[in-house]
Scaffold this active site. Structure first.
Site, PDB file in Angstrom:
ATOM      1  N   GLY A  92     102.846 121.856  -9.204  1.00 15.32           N
ATOM      2  CA  GLY A  92     102.544 121.605 -10.604  1.00 15.32           C
ATOM      3  C   GLY A  92     101.057 121.696 -10.834  1.00 15.32           C
ATOM      4  O   GLY A  92     100.302 122.111  -9.948  1.00 15.32           O
ATOM      5  N   GLY A  93     100.617 121.288 -12.028  1.00 11.68           N
ATOM      6  CA  GLY A  93      99.207 121.400 -12.360  1.00 11.68           C
ATOM      7  C   GLY A  93      98.311 120.565 -11.466  1.00 11.68           C
ATOM      8  O   GLY A  93      97.194 120.976 -11.136  1.00 11.68           O
ATOM      9  N   VAL A 107     104.648 119.579  -3.730  1.00  9.04           N
ATOM     10  CA  VAL A 107     105.662 118.910  -2.918  1.00  9.04           C
ATOM     11  C   VAL A 107     106.017 119.839  -1.764  1.00  9.04           C
ATOM     12  O   VAL A 107     106.322 121.018  -1.976  1.00  9.04           O
ATOM     13  CB  VAL A 107     106.921 118.574  -3.741  1.00  9.04           C
ATOM     14  N   GLY A 136      99.634 118.676  -8.564  1.00  6.18           N
ATOM     15  CA  GLY A 136     100.268 118.235  -7.327  1.00  6.18           C
ATOM     16  C   GLY A 136     101.156 119.288  -6.699  1.00  6.18           C
ATOM     17  O   GLY A 136     101.472 120.322  -7.304  1.00  6.18           O
ATOM     18  N   ASP A 182     109.893 110.634 -19.418  1.00  2.00           N
ATOM     19  CA  ASP A 182     109.936 112.097 -19.285  1.00  2.00           C
ATOM     20  C   ASP A 182     111.305 112.557 -18.781  1.00  2.00           C
ATOM     21  O   ASP A 182     111.409 113.287 -17.809  1.00  2.00           O
ATOM     22  CB  ASP A 182     108.825 112.574 -18.344  1.00  2.00           C
TER      23      ASP A 182
END
Length: 261
Positions: free
Chosen positions: A16-17, A21, A19, A126
């Site tokens: 993601g922006g 995984v 982070g 979210d």
């Protein structure tokens, strides 16, 4: 990459922006795990604070539909200090891409976990298909508590730069107006997810075209109308949603309609 002497990081699962995984091996226990790193902590200190809050939130929740946290810490990589969170490795795909046998039963499972989260005084903020994992073992797991907040903290919806905490397409009207998110906001988002999965339209029930609205049979239609009501006080609790969804048996429940996104 190795994290300390315990974890061998092997394969990127998602980015993601702020982070990433990765799949990894826990050498101490001989098991596969997922490790989430914050890669933007130096540029965005708030991201690290949010990450630490996610770790605490997940560690405080005990439910089969919440991802299990095993460990947390920091690792040094290329001169950077990367906060990390070690979690169970889930076998499945998010509801953006997964088929389920029953949309209504899946909704009931999600309402169950939301009832547990809300009882712990936590608001997810979210709820969306990308944050719902449909596992090969039949579990439905709610993920990404990075912007979850508890009742004792601020629950503002937007940053000072106007960036939303959450995903606008699923956010309740009060959140879009800059007011605090509450458990009713999560119920609204879940209602939008279920409407989208049943009809292909990401809208409150009252904004659906009549022919689309008529494709959702009672009593699910009445419940989704309440869940996506504009006023928070008109929405049912997550526990009530779980009970009513399970009590309903309609042909719509087993039908899967792809999202129009």
């Amino acid at each position: 990459m190795a994290v300390g002497s315990r974890y061998r990081v092997e394969r990127l699962l998602g980015r993601g922006g702020l982070g990433e995984v990765w799949e990894a091996t826990d050498r101490a226990l001989g098991r596969r795990v997922a490790i989430k790193f914050v890669t933007g902590a130096m540029q965005y200190p708030e991201a690290a604070q949010r990450f630490a809050r996610e770790a605490r939130t997940l560690a405080s929740l005990r439910h089969g539909s919440v991802v299990t946290v095993h460990d947390a810490g920091t690792a040094d990589h290329d001169g950077q200090t990367l906060p990390y969170l070690v979690m169970e490795l889930l076998d499945g795909a998010t509801w953006e891409f997964s088929h389920v046998d029953s949309i209504v039963e899946t909704g009931a499972r999600l309402a169950d976990v939301l009832a547990h989260v809300h009882a712990a005084k936590v608001v997810h903020r979210d709820i969306k298909p990308a944050n719902i994992m449909i596992c090969a073992d039949g579990r439905t797991v709610l993920m990404d508590f990075g912007i979850a907040r508890d009742d004792s903290s601020l629950t503002r919806t937007a940053t000072t730069t106007g960036k939303y905490f959450g995903t606008p397409g699923y956010m309740a009207p009060e959140q879009l107006q800059g007011r605090a998110a509450t458990p009713a906001s999560d119920v609204y988002a879940l209602g939008i997810v279920l409407v989208e999965k049943l009809t292909g339209h990401r809208l409150p029930v009252t904004q659906l075209m009549p022919q689309v609205r008529s494709s959702i049979r009672e009593p699910v239609l009445s419940l989704l109308t309440r869940m996506t009501a504009a006023r928070p006080e008109q929405r049912p609790s997550a526990a009530e949603c779980a009970s009513l969804l399970r009590a309903s048996e309609t042909p719509t429940a087993s039908r899967h309609v792809p999202s129009t996104r």
